[in-house]
Design a protein around this motif. Structure first.
Motif, PDB file in Angstrom:
ATOM      1  N   SER A 147     -33.026  30.358  11.775  1.00 40.67           N
ATOM      2  CA  SER A 147     -32.324  31.286  10.884  1.00 40.67           C
ATOM      3  C   SER A 147     -32.032  30.662   9.525  1.00 40.67           C
ATOM      4  CB  SER A 147     -31.009  31.749  11.529  1.00 40.67           C
ATOM      5  OG  SER A 147     -31.257  32.503  12.694  1.00 40.67           O
ATOM      6  N   LEU A 148     -32.255  29.353   9.397  1.00 40.21           N
ATOM      7  CA  LEU A 148     -31.977  28.657   8.140  1.00 40.21           C
ATOM      8  C   LEU A 148     -33.173  28.693   7.195  1.00 40.21           C
ATOM      9  CD1 LEU A 148     -30.019  25.588   9.545  1.00 40.21           C
ATOM     10  CD2 LEU A 148     -29.083  27.537   8.292  1.00 40.21           C
ATOM     11  N   LYS A 149     -34.046  29.657   7.367  1.00 46.13           N
ATOM     12  CA  LYS A 149     -35.208  29.785   6.489  1.00 46.13           C
ATOM     13  C   LYS A 149     -34.776  29.863   5.036  1.00 46.13           C
ATOM     14  CE  LYS A 149     -39.279  32.653   5.649  1.00 46.13           C
ATOM     15  NZ  LYS A 149     -40.044  33.853   6.077  1.00 46.13           N
ATOM     16  N   GLY A 150     -35.408  29.049   4.172  1.00 46.34           N
ATOM     17  CA  GLY A 150     -35.065  29.007   2.759  1.00 46.34           C
ATOM     18  C   GLY A 150     -34.089  27.914   2.401  1.00 46.34           C
ATOM     19  N   THR A 151     -33.538  27.230   3.420  1.00 46.80           N
ATOM     20  CA  THR A 151     -32.580  26.154   3.177  1.00 46.80           C
ATOM     21  C   THR A 151     -33.288  24.911   2.630  1.00 46.80           C
ATOM     22  OG1 THR A 151     -31.041  26.913   4.869  1.00 46.80           O
ATOM     23  CG2 THR A 151     -30.961  24.572   4.318  1.00 46.80           C
ATOM     24  N   THR A 152     -32.633  24.229   1.703  1.00 38.21           N
ATOM     25  CA  THR A 152     -33.125  22.950   1.208  1.00 38.21           C
ATOM     26  C   THR A 152     -32.382  21.834   1.922  1.00 38.21           C
ATOM     27  OG1 THR A 152     -33.626  23.835  -0.989  1.00 38.21           O
ATOM     28  CG2 THR A 152     -33.378  21.458  -0.819  1.00 38.21           C
ATOM     29  N   VAL A 153     -33.136  20.889   2.492  1.00 42.29           N
ATOM     30  CA  VAL A 153     -32.545  19.777   3.225  1.00 42.29           C
ATOM     31  C   VAL A 153     -32.999  18.473   2.584  1.00 42.29           C
ATOM     32  CG1 VAL A 153     -32.266  18.658   5.469  1.00 42.29           C
ATOM     33  CG2 VAL A 153     -32.589  21.139   5.340  1.00 42.29           C
ATOM     34  N   ALA A 154     -32.052  17.631   2.191  1.00 45.19           N
ATOM     35  CA  ALA A 154     -32.370  16.341   1.590  1.00 45.19           C
ATOM     36  C   ALA A 154     -31.713  15.238   2.399  1.00 45.19           C
ATOM     37  CB  ALA A 154     -31.885  16.283   0.140  1.00 45.19           C
ATOM     38  N   GLY A 155     -32.474  14.182   2.700  1.00 43.06           N
ATOM     39  CA  GLY A 155     -31.917  13.077   3.466  1.00 43.06           C
ATOM     40  C   GLY A 155     -32.425  13.063   4.887  1.00 43.06           C
TER      41      GLY A 155
ATOM     42  N   SER B 237     -37.179  17.975   2.539  1.00 46.01           N
ATOM     43  CA  SER B 237     -38.004  19.061   3.037  1.00 46.01           C
ATOM     44  C   SER B 237     -37.386  20.386   2.666  1.00 46.01           C
ATOM     45  CB  SER B 237     -38.147  18.972   4.562  1.00 46.01           C
ATOM     46  OG  SER B 237     -36.912  19.228   5.182  1.00 46.01           O
ATOM     47  N   THR B 238     -38.238  21.389   2.513  1.00 45.57           N
ATOM     48  CA  THR B 238     -37.767  22.737   2.230  1.00 45.57           C
ATOM     49  C   THR B 238     -38.580  23.715   3.043  1.00 45.57           C
ATOM     50  OG1 THR B 238     -39.308  23.047   0.404  1.00 45.57           O
ATOM     51  CG2 THR B 238     -37.148  22.154  -0.155  1.00 45.57           C
ATOM     52  N   PHE B 239     -37.942  24.831   3.398  1.00 41.55           N
ATOM     53  CA  PHE B 239     -38.677  25.895   4.036  1.00 41.55           C
ATOM     54  C   PHE B 239     -39.274  26.832   2.989  1.00 41.55           C
ATOM     55  CE2 PHE B 239     -37.545  24.328   7.900  1.00 41.55           C
ATOM     56  CZ  PHE B 239     -36.206  24.343   8.173  1.00 41.55           C
ATOM     57  N   SER B 240     -38.720  26.847   1.781  1.00 41.46           N
ATOM     58  CA  SER B 240     -39.237  27.611   0.658  1.00 41.46           C
ATOM     59  C   SER B 240     -38.760  26.944  -0.621  1.00 41.46           C
ATOM     60  CB  SER B 240     -38.761  29.075   0.742  1.00 41.46           C
ATOM     61  OG  SER B 240     -37.351  29.149   0.645  1.00 41.46           O
ATOM     62  N   ARG B 241     -38.902  27.620  -1.735  1.00 43.86           N
ATOM     63  CA  ARG B 241     -38.581  27.007  -3.011  1.00 43.86           C
ATOM     64  C   ARG B 241     -37.102  26.602  -3.085  1.00 43.86           C
ATOM     65  NH1 ARG B 241     -39.345  30.623  -8.263  1.00 43.86           N
ATOM     66  NH2 ARG B 241     -37.469  31.564  -7.357  1.00 43.86           N
ATOM     67  N   PRO B 242     -36.790  25.372  -3.523  1.00 46.19           N
ATOM     68  CA  PRO B 242     -35.405  24.944  -3.637  1.00 46.19           C
ATOM     69  C   PRO B 242     -34.633  25.820  -4.623  1.00 46.19           C
ATOM     70  CG  PRO B 242     -36.894  23.064  -3.810  1.00 46.19           C
ATOM     71  CD  PRO B 242     -37.739  24.299  -3.876  1.00 46.19           C
ATOM     72  N   VAL B 243     -33.344  25.953  -4.409  1.00 53.51           N
ATOM     73  CA  VAL B 243     -32.516  26.765  -5.291  1.00 53.51           C
ATOM     74  C   VAL B 243     -31.346  25.928  -5.806  1.00 53.51           C
ATOM     75  CG1 VAL B 243     -33.089  28.934  -4.159  1.00 53.51           C
ATOM     76  CG2 VAL B 243     -31.158  27.596  -3.325  1.00 53.51           C
ATOM     77  N   ARG B 244     -30.859  26.314  -6.965  1.00 50.60           N
ATOM     78  CA  ARG B 244     -29.665  25.672  -7.508  1.00 50.60           C
ATOM     79  C   ARG B 244     -28.438  26.282  -6.841  1.00 50.60           C
ATOM     80  NH1 ARG B 244     -29.880  22.798 -12.226  1.00 50.60           N
ATOM     81  NH2 ARG B 244     -27.750  23.441 -12.714  1.00 50.60           N
ATOM     82  N   ILE B 245     -27.515  25.425  -6.453  1.00 49.68           N
ATOM     83  CA  ILE B 245     -26.313  25.881  -5.766  1.00 49.68           C
ATOM     84  C   ILE B 245     -25.145  25.904  -6.750  1.00 49.68           C
ATOM     85  CG2 ILE B 245     -24.685  25.419  -3.910  1.00 49.68           C
ATOM     86  CD1 ILE B 245     -27.421  26.289  -2.935  1.00 49.68           C
ATOM     87  N   LYS B 246     -24.521  27.034  -6.883  1.00 46.65           N
ATOM     88  CA  LYS B 246     -23.374  27.191  -7.775  1.00 46.65           C
ATOM     89  C   LYS B 246     -22.160  26.465  -7.193  1.00 46.65           C
ATOM     90  CE  LYS B 246     -20.199  30.739  -9.535  1.00 46.65           C
ATOM     91  NZ  LYS B 246     -19.014  30.186  -8.836  1.00 46.65           N
ATOM     92  N   ALA B 247     -21.516  25.655  -8.008  1.00 47.00           N
ATOM     93  CA  ALA B 247     -20.323  24.940  -7.554  1.00 47.00           C
ATOM     94  C   ALA B 247     -19.138  25.900  -7.471  1.00 47.00           C
ATOM     95  CB  ALA B 247     -19.997  23.801  -8.511  1.00 47.00           C
ATOM     96  N   PRO B 248     -18.215  25.645  -6.547  1.00 42.77           N
ATOM     97  CA  PRO B 248     -17.039  26.514  -6.446  1.00 42.77           C
ATOM     98  C   PRO B 248     -16.188  26.474  -7.716  1.00 42.77           C
ATOM     99  CG  PRO B 248     -17.247  25.101  -4.500  1.00 42.77           C
ATOM    100  CD  PRO B 248     -18.221  24.588  -5.514  1.00 42.77           C
ATOM    101  N   THR B 249     -15.666  27.603  -8.090  1.00 42.83           N
ATOM    102  CA  THR B 249     -14.709  27.661  -9.203  1.00 42.83           C
ATOM    103  C   THR B 249     -13.378  27.091  -8.734  1.00 42.83           C
ATOM    104  OG1 THR B 249     -15.776  29.641 -10.085  1.00 42.83           O
ATOM    105  CG2 THR B 249     -13.520  29.199 -10.804  1.00 42.83           C
ATOM    106  N   LYS B 250     -12.783  26.236  -9.541  1.00 43.16           N
ATOM    107  CA  LYS B 250     -11.534  25.594  -9.143  1.00 43.16           C
ATOM    108  C   LYS B 250     -10.371  26.590  -9.164  1.00 43.16           C
ATOM    109  CE  LYS B 250     -12.851  21.018 -10.854  1.00 43.16           C
ATOM    110  NZ  LYS B 250     -12.506  19.913 -11.788  1.00 43.16           N
TER     111      LYS B 250
END
Length: 225
Positions: free
Chosen positions: A198-206, A4-17
């Motif tokens: 407050s989590l509007k725009g969050t992508t939730v999977a599972g 489910s999503t509250f809005s369009r899913p976004v790509r999440i940038k991985a942390p720089t090591k």
């Protein structure tokens, strides 16, 4: 799999090591004390007790902390960068205006700690316990929490940009008044989450998607019969 999503899913940038020196110096109690105005670079702390210490206006860069106890310590206006924390204990630590930049925190205990008004950027938390811990007003950029126990964690008034929770327990976590720039939550427990709206725009999977929906309904005053 529920998605489910509250809005369009976004790509999440991985942390720089983190980038550490190829050779780290063993810590020396006199030379490498973590204290006021300390500037420490390229040091390995192994099993060193740093319990109840206080440090202000410090900088730690390119270091490694292995099985170090920070229990009850107080930090203010400092920064840890390009640093690895492995099986450390941050229980009851207070950190005000302290930043973690390009760090990894693995298998560590953060329970009862309080982090306020600082920045966490390019950090990966894996297998950590922060049940509960406080991250109020923190700014999180490119941060991943993986396999972490975050029951009751308090993220109120925090800013999230490229933040990812994977296989985490967020039961009773608090998100009231967060600024949710980009968040993805995967295969995590979201029972009785506070501030869900407050989590509007969050992508939730599972399976957590239904749990979060119930929290939203509760906050809206919806009664199921």
């Amino acid at each position: 799999m529920a998605h489910s999503t509250f809005s369009r899913p976004v790509r999440i940038k991985a942390p720089t090591k983190p980038t550490l020196p190829s050779i780290l110096k063993p810590s020396d109690a006199g030379r490498d004390a973590l204290e006021e105005d300390a500037m420490i670079k390229g040091v390995r702390y192994s099993g060193v007790p740093l319990i109840g210490i206080s440090a202000e206006v410090f900088e730690v860069d390119g270091c490694q902390f292995d099985s170090v106890r920070f229990t009850g310590s107080a930090f203010e206006r400092g920064q840890f960068s390009n640093t690895e924390f492995e099986t450390c204990d941050f229980s009851q630590v207070t950190a005000h205006d302290v930043s973690l930049i390009r760090c990894t925190v693995s298998g560590s205990r953060i329970t009862g700690s309080s982090w306020k008004a600082g920045t966490i950027r390019d950090v990966r938390f894996s297998g950590c316990v922060a049940a509960p811990a406080m991250f109020r007003g923190m700014k999180l950029y490119a941060v991943t929490f993986e396999d972490c126990r975050l029951m009751g964690a308090d993220f109120q008034n925090a800013e999230f940009h490229n933040v990812r929770f994977v296989n985490c327990d967020l039961t009773r976590a608090q998100f009231a008044n967060v600024k949710a720039g980009s968040i993805r939550i995967e295969n995590s427990t979201l029972i009785d989450v506070g501030g869900a709206a407050s989590l509007k725009g969050t992508t939730v999977a599972g399976p957590g998607s239904m749990e979060l929906a119930l929290s939203l309904a509760r906050e809206a005053g919806i009664i199921f019969e």
